[in-house]
Design a protein around this motif. Structure first.
Motif: not given
Length: 317
Positions: A296-311
């Motif tokens: 439903r989001r087009g990317v796995p959650p791990s990649r989503y976290r890598h892109s948008f997670g806080q540093a």
């Protein structure tokens, strides 16, 4: 996605213009958007109802923008050859291209919707399908994301399309912050119907609204339609009918959307293990979350976290 150029044709709908200008204005702590309005010939552009806007930029501004938007106008059939060519060139160089309401007709005229799904205002969907048979018109959708090309339905659905784009490119927290400032829901799924028979009831005014508020706090565990119906003091059939009328989606689809929205928040703002994220949003395993999230989001959650997670070391947002 930082630079945004919106094309304003003669007769531009003032609501659509104001909507995108408000969404993409720079905000403290948010993306440093650079928003520019352009038209065929810089100068006064008539907008409804009887207003005139001075547009200072020509179509050359579309040549370098990350996102080019086709704003809706009073007409849908006649687009200037220069604007059609400019949108085609923007797509060819890899820019994001989007249009809502009758702005979708400009994208179709440029050939950017051929072989793709698209939507527009439900009043004009039949005309879009008739004029452009190579386009897979979906008249019942709020917006359609085809990767580099997006279309939105009419009126306020343009806001849903823009917030979806920001959510996709900058993360759920950024989109939610903008939505909060605009006092609108942070996310409506593109698959939601363009219109519902009745509005969503206000909290406290209807048992259904109270049940929805309660369910959002129970996402960590299984929730059945029967349980929700019992809390609303309604039969299963009546509950489903009223739920669809109020939200435009089935209860199961709504629950999935809420679970994934909460998962996005956890992925962006915590370093919880994936199994714990899955548990907190009601999935039996990280694998089950990954399947739904990716679908439903087009990317796995791990990649989503890598892109948008806080540093690391960054304070929680």
């Amino acid at each position: 996605m930082r630079t945004v150029a919106a094309y304003a044709p003669p007769g531009t709908i003032s609501f659509g213009l104001s909507l995108v200008a408000e969404v993409f204005q720079p905000r403290a702590g948010g993306p440093d958007f650079a928003f520019e309005l352009c038209t065929d010939v810089p100068g006064p552009v008539a907008v409804d109802p009887g207003l005139t806007v001075t547009v200072g930029h020509g179509l050359d501004r579309l040549a370098a923008a990350d996102l080019v938007l086709a704003l809706p106008g009073l007409g849908y059939a006649d687009w200037s050859p220069a604007s059609v060519a400019a949108f085609r060139a923007a797509a060819d160089r890899g820019a994001l291209v989007a249009g809502h309401c009758v702005g979708a007709f400009l994208l179709a005229t440029a050939g950017l919707l051929d072989g793709r799904r698209a939507t527009t205002h439900w009043r004009f969907a039949d005309r879009l399908a008739e004029r452009f048979p190579a386009v897979d018109v979906r008249p019942d959708l709020l917006y359609v994301d085809e990767g580099r090309v997006l279309t939105g339905a009419g009126a306020a659905a343009g806001l849903d399309m823009c917030l979806h784009l920001i959510r996709r490119e900058h993360g759920a927290a950024v989109a939610a912050a903008i939505a909060r400032e605009l006092v609108v829901p942070p996310h409506r799924d593109g698959g939601q119907a363009q219109y519902a028979a009745v509005a969503m009831p206000a909290a406290g005014a209807d048992p259904l609204a109270e049940v929805l508020d309660w369910a959002v706090g129970q996402l960590h565990r299984p929730l059945s339609v029967d349980e929700l119906a019992r809390r609303a003091l309604l039969s299963r059939r009546t509950f489903i009918r009223r739920f669809r009328a109020a939200t435009g989606v089935a209860p199961g689809a709504w629950l999935i959307g809420q679970r994934l929205r909460r998962a996005e928040e956890l992925l962006e703002t915590t370093d919880l293990p994936m199994e714990e994220v899955a548990r907190r949003v009601g999935y039996a395993s990280a694998a089950a979350l990954r399947d739904q999230f990716t679908r439903r989001r087009g990317v796995p959650p791990s990649r989503y976290r890598h892109s948008f997670g806080q540093a690391p070391g960054q304070p929680p947002r």
